[in-house]
Structure formats: structure tokens, C-alpha cells
Write a protein that holds these residues in place. Structure first.
Motif, PDB file in Angstrom:
ATOM      1  N   ILE A 135       8.555   8.607  -5.724  1.00 59.50           N
ATOM      2  CA  ILE A 135       8.141   7.506  -4.849  1.00 59.50           C
ATOM      3  C   ILE A 135       6.634   7.513  -4.644  1.00 59.50           C
ATOM      4  CG2 ILE A 135       8.326   6.573  -2.508  1.00 59.50           C
ATOM      5  CD1 ILE A 135      11.248   7.623  -2.507  1.00 59.50           C
ATOM      6  N   ALA A 140       5.079   6.203  -7.669  1.00 61.36           N
ATOM      7  CA  ALA A 140       5.148   4.740  -7.706  1.00 61.36           C
ATOM      8  C   ALA A 140       4.044   4.132  -6.852  1.00 61.36           C
ATOM      9  CB  ALA A 140       6.520   4.270  -7.238  1.00 61.36           C
ATOM     10  N   ARG A 141       3.809   4.716  -5.679  1.00 68.87           N
ATOM     11  CA  ARG A 141       2.720   4.204  -4.836  1.00 68.87           C
ATOM     12  C   ARG A 141       1.379   4.310  -5.567  1.00 68.87           C
ATOM     13  NH1 ARG A 141       5.254   7.744  -0.629  1.00 68.87           N
ATOM     14  NH2 ARG A 141       6.609   6.420   0.664  1.00 68.87           N
ATOM     15  N   HIS A 187       1.138   1.751  -8.410  1.00 62.00           N
ATOM     16  CA  HIS A 187       0.953   0.377  -7.942  1.00 62.00           C
ATOM     17  C   HIS A 187      -0.444   0.159  -7.356  1.00 62.00           C
ATOM     18  CE1 HIS A 187       5.307   0.003  -8.473  1.00 62.00           C
ATOM     19  NE2 HIS A 187       5.082  -1.293  -8.491  1.00 62.00           N
ATOM     20  N   THR A 214       5.484  -0.587 -13.251  1.00 60.74           N
ATOM     21  CA  THR A 214       5.189  -1.725 -12.382  1.00 60.74           C
ATOM     22  C   THR A 214       5.731  -3.015 -12.964  1.00 60.74           C
ATOM     23  OG1 THR A 214       3.038  -2.318 -13.356  1.00 60.74           O
ATOM     24  CG2 THR A 214       3.056  -0.554 -11.702  1.00 60.74           C
ATOM     25  N   ILE A 272      14.266   1.636  -6.210  1.00 59.89           N
ATOM     26  CA  ILE A 272      13.189   0.665  -6.350  1.00 59.89           C
ATOM     27  C   ILE A 272      13.779  -0.613  -6.936  1.00 59.89           C
ATOM     28  CG2 ILE A 272      11.011   0.129  -7.505  1.00 59.89           C
ATOM     29  CD1 ILE A 272      10.328   3.095  -7.418  1.00 59.89           C
ATOM     30  N   GLN A 324       9.720  -3.084  -4.343  1.00 55.61           N
ATOM     31  CA  GLN A 324       9.854  -2.432  -3.044  1.00 55.61           C
ATOM     32  C   GLN A 324      10.886  -1.318  -3.153  1.00 55.61           C
ATOM     33  OE1 GLN A 324      10.430  -6.203  -1.028  1.00 55.61           O
ATOM     34  NE2 GLN A 324      12.647  -5.906  -0.940  1.00 55.61           N
ATOM     35  N   GLU A 326       9.985  -0.650   1.738  1.00 55.53           N
ATOM     36  CA  GLU A 326       8.528  -0.501   1.718  1.00 55.53           C
ATOM     37  C   GLU A 326       8.019  -1.211   0.473  1.00 55.53           C
ATOM     38  OE1 GLU A 326       5.252   2.881   0.451  1.00 55.53           O
ATOM     39  OE2 GLU A 326       7.120   3.556   1.388  1.00 55.53           O
ATOM     40  N   THR A 327       7.122  -2.171   0.652  1.00 57.70           N
ATOM     41  CA  THR A 327       6.564  -2.892  -0.489  1.00 57.70           C
ATOM     42  C   THR A 327       5.577  -2.000  -1.228  1.00 57.70           C
ATOM     43  OG1 THR A 327       6.844  -5.040   0.594  1.00 57.70           O
ATOM     44  CG2 THR A 327       5.246  -4.919  -1.208  1.00 57.70           C
ATOM     45  N   LEU A 328       5.746  -1.903  -2.538  1.00 54.29           N
ATOM     46  CA  LEU A 328       4.895  -1.073  -3.378  1.00 54.29           C
ATOM     47  C   LEU A 328       3.766  -1.863  -4.033  1.00 54.29           C
ATOM     48  CD1 LEU A 328       7.742   0.921  -5.178  1.00 54.29           C
ATOM     49  CD2 LEU A 328       6.216   1.826  -3.412  1.00 54.29           C
ATOM     50  N   THR A 329       4.059  -3.088  -4.438  1.00 56.21           N
ATOM     51  CA  THR A 329       3.101  -3.903  -5.180  1.00 56.21           C
ATOM     52  C   THR A 329       1.940  -4.313  -4.272  1.00 56.21           C
ATOM     53  OG1 THR A 329       4.900  -4.744  -6.549  1.00 56.21           O
ATOM     54  CG2 THR A 329       2.848  -5.996  -6.559  1.00 56.21           C
TER      55      THR A 329
END
Length: 603
Positions: A317, A320-321, A324, A415, A508, A529, A548-551
Motif C-alpha cells: 500500500i 502504491a502511494r 502514485h 497506476t 485497490i 483507491q 483512501e484515494t491514491l491517484t
């Protein structure tokens, strides 16, 4: 591998290749042959050596099929590819049919001659799909016949590209977050029905389970391989020796027996008397037949790696953050380019795609795109999953919209983002429809829901603003996304279609409502997200999960009609843009930062 636009197939492929296929059919005594898009691993994206449908017909989409009979032939595609298939396929040779409405079974039932022997390769069809095809052929008085070697492969001959042998490398713990031994132990203990073993054929599951990555499949860092996982966590991995890098055996450890694909039939035979899990949606009929012939008891169950793979751990995770944040800076540079140069000299679709990829390349971390970029100008944007080619390329025009759906593969994450941008001054209708799509995106981003909730239960949230105006869209709202794996990952999804898989922490998913006005424009807003752990709601009675929005990239404020937003929605959008500015702003050049400050200003 990078985006290309000079197609490797053309309309002449059918006239050149179908006669060769028919000659091979005749040598096998066949009256027809089935050509699915799927390969031996049921991949969405295929290595060149396995793209039999493209070689036979010229069609390069990611879903489709063909039936070649002695005197006629048909190509089947879904609604995403109605334009592309007519651009690539000789419609004088192939009838174009719908893949979903009736599909291949309906065609066999109506077109297969009575008494015909129609061949198929059992390695390329799932057992359930094959059952439907056999029943349809029987209703026509025809018979499906397994055949080896495959007539398409025979016809292709020496011109067929070699099977890929990209190096298979370790995927370090700094990205994976859990060692392979731990994964194998917990997946093995959880095998359905107390099974003794599982046969794994999905490249994504094999990559995840053994913490390895490869390059055999375009747009996904996947190795083509097979594996047998035992209940005690030991395993056998069947991998072409040409792919084995020097440090791989030590990485796999002594509980993993590294073998070649030629050893696989014997390994399946050795499962005699064992209960063996095989996923009928991921593994071809050949595996079921081989296991049953060996005397194994086949347990039809979902790939045991699918759900654990979907629930990302904290390391994945955070990766991923990070991915992004990096990708958001590249996309922001692209959006700045569209907002400046692109407004003065509107680009064509291919220029937009290449420019965006250039910004991603400049990060120095890009491994590949996560799918072929979708860039649709004006009416092309209304064609869901349209992909520009040299023949279809369209230039954006003043007063139009440009829809760009793209993604990237980085070591720490995958992404997928869509932004719709106004070229020139948008119409009031465009602003209205864009804002309705935005309202749906915001609703799905802020929802709280209890454990056990499925994606189908919340899909309507993204559609409700459009429904209120008598509008809708005909694709799913969200798909799962892998961790430096496939951009389309199950078993989770958000769509109208019923889904029994509940949303769980670490999953995700995309959030991508849209609106499409045929011949005019398309609108889609897509963020990824991640499902957050359950939290207590003040005054509530049970913990609630959320997203939680990642983009991180700005949404075109020129397309927003503020009067259609509630105070809650305005606050949510402003908070999102403030976060974009905080994370992306320090990464970009001063002139891009200045533009970003305006793009992220409160509505």
C-alpha cells in the motif's frame, strides 16, 4: 516494452493466413477450427508468439475470437472494439459478430454444417466455455474435436515469433512486504476442501506467490510459468531454463523445486490419488483432462492466490502511494502541457499519447505502461476503450473534449488514471455532464460501508447523479489493480453485475464513472483507491470500511459547474486538490507549480 502505433497486423492478414489455416485443417480432417484470443495462460495481454487471433485475422484487441470454417469465417468482438475490428479486419472475408450477444456458441449452432468436425486446442479454452461450445455444436449436428498440433501454429510455421524468454528476477521484500515462504504456507493451509495441492497457471498468481517478476507479457511484468503448490507450502515451479537468472534458485529456496515446462505432464501424473484445486476460470481444459486421466480428484475452486493477492499488505500500500505520487507528477506535467501548448496548437491523439509517455519516462522509474494508452478526441472519446492508431488518429479541436486513460508500471506499484480535458471553451452541456460524473466519483470516494459489502452494492452511488438526469454508462465502475502486476485484477470489482466477493482492507480498485455522447465526446474521471481498515464512526454501532484515494492529479476545473455541487462535494474536491498540490507541487518545475496552484484552487 513501450507504446507503438505502427500496427503489426493489417486487413490483408486474413487473405494471406486463412488459406494456410484451412490447409492445416484439411490435413487433420477438420471442417473448421476455433481461434480464441486467450493463450495457454488465459492472459489478457499476449506475447507475440501467442497472439493467434491477431495473426489469423488482423484484429489486435484484448478480447475476441474467430471461427474459421471451410467456406466462411467470423470474428467476434465486444462493444469496445466495433470500430477497431473494422479498421483491422477484412470484412469481405470475415463476418463481424458480437462476442457477448450469442457469441461463438450461437454462431456454431447456426453456421456449423451437420456432420462437421470442428477442431479446438484444449490448452486454449476453459472447461466451462468448452462445455458451452460443445453443446452448441451438438445442436447443429456437428462435433468439436481436440487437435494437436494446433492448425494455426502449424500454418504460422517458421514465421511465428519464438516464445518469450525474458529473465525472471526476484521481487524484493522492500516491495513485496512478505516473503514467499510465508505466502506459500498460509495459502497452502487454506486450500479449498482440504485439498492436497493446487495447480497454478495464472502468471499473476505465480509472480505474487514466489515474489518474482518477468517480462513475457506486454504491459504486465509477468513470467509465463506453471506451478504446483502443496498443502505444506512446498512447491514445484515450471519455468523455461532460459529465463532462470543466476540468483533465482537461491531466492526461491530449497522448498521450491525448479523444473522445466517439459516436466509438467509427469508432475500432474504424480498427483494420482490426490485432491487437487484447479480454477476453471484460470486454467484450460487440458489441465482438467490431464489430472483426471492421472487419477487425481479435481476440486474446482477459485485460484487460491487470487484473494490474498488482492488484499495488499502495508508495504504494498505504501508502495502504491509512492508510485502514485511519482506518476501524479508526470501526469500533472502532461496536463500543464495540454493547458498551455495544447490549447494553442491542439494535439492529435498519438501526439498526446507519446507526450504523456515521455513525461513518465522522465521519472527514470518507468518499467512499462500498464496498458495501451486510450486517447480519444471529440467523438472518439465516446468509444469506450478506443485506442488510437495511425489510421484512426484524430486531432483535438477547439470546443471539444480530450479523454486520456493511461497507466504505468513501477517497481512499487501499478497506476491507472483517466482525465478529461477541455480543448478551448466547453459547452454548458459538457460542463453539466462532466459535473454529474464528478459527483459520482466523489460519492464513491467518500462512502463508508460495513464489512461484507460487495462492489455491486455500492455501484449505484457512482451512477445516481447521472440517473437523476436520465443518463448512464455501460461499463463497470471499478476493477481491481495489482501491485506491480496486472492493471486488471480480480476477484473484486465495482459494477452492476452481481459479485459475491466483499470489499476488504488492502484491495485497490478504480473509481471511474463516465458519460459518452456518441459522435460528440466522452467523459471519464478515474482515480484508484484502496480499501481502508474498519474504523469506528462517532455514535455508530459498528466499524466501517472506506476508501483512501491514491491517484494524485488535478481535475479540469473549467469543466465543473459549481452550482451542481453540494457544499460537502465542494469541500471534498477542494481537500483533494489541496492534497494534490501538497504532494505533487514540490516535484514539478516552477512554471508547472504555478499552473498547478491555479488548477487546484478552491472551486
Amino acid at each position: 516494452m513501450r507504446q507503438t502505433f505502427d500496427e503489426t497486423t493489417d486487413r490483408s492478414f486474413g487473405s494471406k493466413h486463412v488459406p494456410l489455416i484451412r490447409q492445416a485443417m484439411a490435413r487433420h480432417g477438420l471442417d473448421g477450427f476455433l481461434v480464441p484470443h486467450e493463450d495457454e495462460h488465459q492472459n489478457e495481454y499476449l506475447p507475440a508468439a501467442n497472439d493467434r487471433l491477431a495473426w489469423a485475422t488482423g484484429f489486435t484487441g484484448s478480447a475476441g475470437a474467430a471461427v474459421i470454417l471451410k467456406d466462411k469465417a467470423a470474428v467476434f468482438v465486444d462493444g469496445r472494439y466495433t470500430l477497431q475490428v473494422r479498421d483491422q479486419v477484412d470484412v469481405g472475408l470475415f463476418e463481424i459478430r458480437d462476442l457477448v450477444e450469442g457469441g461463438v456458441p450461437a454462431y456454431l449452432e447456426s453456421a456449423a454444417p451437420r456432420g462437421a468436425r470442428i477442431g479446438y486446442d484444449p490448452r486454449l479454452h476453459s472447461p466451462d466455455a468448452l462445455g458451452h461450445l460443445k453443446a452448441a455444436a451438438a445442436r447443429a449436428g456437428a462435433e468439436l474435436q481436440p487437435v494437436s498440433p494446433n492448425p494455426v501454429d502449424e500454418a504460422w510455421g517458421a514465421a511465428r515469433p519464438p516464445q518469450p524468454t525474458a529473465p525472471v528476477v526476484p521481487h524484493p521484500l522492500e516491495y513485496a512486504g512478505e516473503d514467499s515462504a510465508g505466502k506459500r504456507a498460509r495459502v497452502g493451509q487454506a486450500l479449498a476442501g482440504g485439498a492436497d495441492a493446487a495447480v497454478l497457471t495464472a502468471p499473476a498468481s505465480i509472480a505474487w506467490l514466489f515474489n518474482i517478476r518477468g517480462g513475457d507479457v506486454i504491459r504486465s511484468p509477468l513470467p509465463l510459468a506453471q506451478a504446483v503448490l502443496n498443502r505444506d507450502g512446498t512447491a514445484r515451479l515450471f519455468l523455461d531454463p532460459a529465463k532462470v537468472t543466476p540468483d533465482l534458485p537461491a531466492w526461491l529456496g530449497n522448498q521450491v523445486r525448479l523444473e522445466t515446462p517439459d516436466d509438467l505432464p509427469q508432475a500432474l501424473a504424480e498427483l494420482k490419488g490426490k485432491r487437487v484445486v484447479v480454477d476453471p476460470a484460470q486454467s484450460s481444459a487440458w489441465y482438467f483432462e490431464a489430472l483426471q486421466s492421472a487419477g487425481a480428484e479435481v476440486v474446482r475452486a477459485e485460484d487460491p492466490c487470487a484473494l490474498p493477492r488482492a488484499c495488499k499488505n502495508e508495504v504494498e500500500i505504501q508502495g502504491a502511494r509512492n508510485a502514485h505520487a511519482r506518476d501524479g507528477a508526470a501526469v500533472t506535467r502532461f496536463l500543464h502541457w495540454l493547458a498551455t501548448e495544447g490549447q494553442v496548437n491542439p494535439p492529435d491523439e498519438i501526439t498526446a499519447v507519446k507526450t504523456l509517455e515521455g513525461f513518465r519516462e522522465a521519472t527514470g522509474a518507468l518499467k512499462d505502461l500498464s496498458f495501451d494508452t486510450i486517447a480519444g478526441a471529440a467523438g472518439n472519446g465516446a468509444i469506450v476503450h478506443y485506442r488510437p492508431t495511425e489510421r484512426l488518429n484524430k486531432r483535438a479541436e477547439k470546443g471539444s473534449l480530450l479523454l486520456v486513460d493511461s497507466g504505468a508500471q513501477y517497481l512499487d506499484g501499478t497506476t491507472d488514471i483517466t482525465r478529461t480535458v477541455a480543448i478551448g471553451e466547453p459547452t454548458e452541456e459538457m460542463r453539466e455532464r462532466f459535473t454529474l460524473v464528478l459527483k459520482g466519483n466523489l460519492a464513491l470516494a467518500r462512502i463508508r460501508f460495513p464489512a461484507g459489502t460487495t462492489g455491486s452494492a455500492i455501484d449505484a452511488l457512482a451512477r445516481a447523479p447521472l440517473w437523476a438526469y436520465g443518463l448512464d454508462y455501460d461499463h463497470g465502475t471499478g476493477h481491481g489493480v495489482g501491485s506491480y502486476l496486472g492493471v486488471h485484477e480480480g476477484p473484486q470489482r465495482i459494477s452492476k453485475a452481481p459479485n459475491t466477493v466483499s470489499l476488504r482492507p488492502g484491495m485497490i480498485l478504480s473509481n471511474e464513472p463516465g458519460y459518452y455522447k456518441e459522435g460528440a465526446y466522452g467523459i471519464r474521471i478515474e482515480n484508484l483507491q484502496v480499501v481502508t481498515p474498519p474504523l469506528d464512526v462517532p455514535g455508530g454501532e459498528r466499524p466501517m470500511l472506506g476508501f483512501e484515494t491514491l491517484t494524485l492529479a488535478p481535475i479540469d476545473r473549467r469543466l465543473i459547474a459549481p452550482k451542481l455541487l453540494t457544499d460537502e462535494e465542494r469541500g471534498q474536491l477542494d481537500a483533494y486538490h489541496a492534497r494534490v498540490l501538497k504532494v505533487v507541487g514540490p516535484q514539478v518545475e516552477p512554471e508547472v507549480r504555478a499552473w498547478l496552484e491555479q488548477a487546484c484552487a478552491p472551486v
